[in-house]
Design an enzyme around this catalytic site. Structure first.
Site, PDB file in Angstrom:
ATOM      1  N   THR A  56       0.864  -1.192   0.000  1.00 50.70           N
ATOM      2  CA  THR A  56       0.000   0.000   0.000  1.00 50.70           C
ATOM      3  C   THR A  56       0.898   1.239   0.000  1.00 50.70           C
ATOM      4  O   THR A  56       2.085   1.140  -0.285  1.00 50.70           O
ATOM      5  CB  THR A  56      -0.986  -0.020   1.188  1.00 50.70           C
ATOM      6  OG1 THR A  56      -1.958   1.012   1.008  1.00 50.70           O
ATOM      7  CG2 THR A  56      -0.298   0.171   2.527  1.00 50.70           C
ATOM      8  N   ASN A  57       0.341   2.404   0.295  1.00 54.19           N
ATOM      9  CA  ASN A  57       1.143   3.628   0.421  1.00 54.19           C
ATOM     10  C   ASN A  57       0.543   4.490   1.528  1.00 54.19           C
ATOM     11  O   ASN A  57      -0.452   4.099   2.146  1.00 54.19           O
ATOM     12  CB  ASN A  57       1.196   4.376  -0.916  1.00 54.19           C
ATOM     13  CG  ASN A  57      -0.177   4.778  -1.382  1.00 54.19           C
ATOM     14  OD1 ASN A  57      -0.861   5.563  -0.731  1.00 54.19           O
ATOM     15  ND2 ASN A  57      -0.616   4.225  -2.505  1.00 54.19           N
TER      16      ASN A  57
END
Ligand code: C5P
Length: 209
Positions: A22-23
């Site tokens: 993810t980020n």
């Protein structure tokens, strides 16, 4: 008044049942834009990845996890919307193979083969017809040039350029770029302030009276 679709937040791409890529996107810029759009009298549909923000109660919020899900739901909603604001930070890569069971440690390096996920703004931009699309670009070098290349490539009407400091922060500093390369506004302030200014530009330039 327009019906506006906003993609917001990060997506997740699973490696195995408990691990994912993810980020750091918090969804705060998407949430602020949804609030500004509602306050301006627009109907708002938010397609959001997993975030902790409170979207305005007047907005329809559809929750998704992966980039592919975000594309499917956004595409379905775009059919009844006048425009798209793509402020999400979807995961650009996913593991080619998702392991069905939790990967066990072996003491050896783990090699993951990643493949690209679909680009939501580019896909909807290519299908937009008479609707409008606003993209966001987060760049660390050749900022304006790269943002304008994305504007063109993703068939956007406006591109909002911001730096990596925008990620997971309360404040933002952006430039709003038009198709002809002109800088329509340089805005810095809290995300709600920046969102209000962006929505003013969207309402003036893109929303039909
Ligand atoms: O990641 P990138 O800098 O190319 O993102 C620019 C724009 O494209 C943003 O508006 C973002 O929401 C959108 N995007 C997308 N789907 C992706 C990657 C980016 O819609 N897979």
């Amino acid at each position: 008044m327009a019906r506006i679709l906003i993609t917001s937040g990060p997506t997740r791409q699973y490696i195995d049942p408990v691990r994912y890529l993810t980020n750091a996107s918090s969804g705060r810029m998407g949430c602020s834009l949804a609030e500004s759009a509602v306050a301006a009298g627009h109907e708002v549909v938010v397609v959001s990845g997993p975030v902790m923000v409170d979207y305005p109660s007047e907005a329809t919020v559809l929750w998704v996890t992966t980039t592919e899900e975000m594309l499917d739901v956004a595409r379905q909603e775009f059919a009844t919307c006048d425009g798209l604001i793509g402020v999400a930070a979807p995961c650009d890569y996913r593991p080619q193979f998702v392991q069905g069971q939790k990967i066990s440690k072996t003491g050896q390096p783990l090699v993951l083969e990643l493949i690209e996920t679909p680009d939501i703004v580019a896909t909807l931009g290519a299908e937009k017809g008479s609707r409008w699309v606003v993209g966001f670009a987060l760049e660390t070098e050749d900022h304006r040039f790269r943002a304008l290349v994305k504007l063109e490539k993703k068939s956007c009407d406006l591109m909002v350029l911001n730096g990596p400091e925008a990620m997971n922060s309360d404040d933002n500093q952006v430039e709003v770029l038009a198709k002809d390369g002109s800088v329509l506004a340089s805005i810095s302030g809290s995300k709600p302030e920046v969102a209000n200014h962006i929505m003013q530009i969207v309402s003036q330039r893109l929303v039909q009276a």
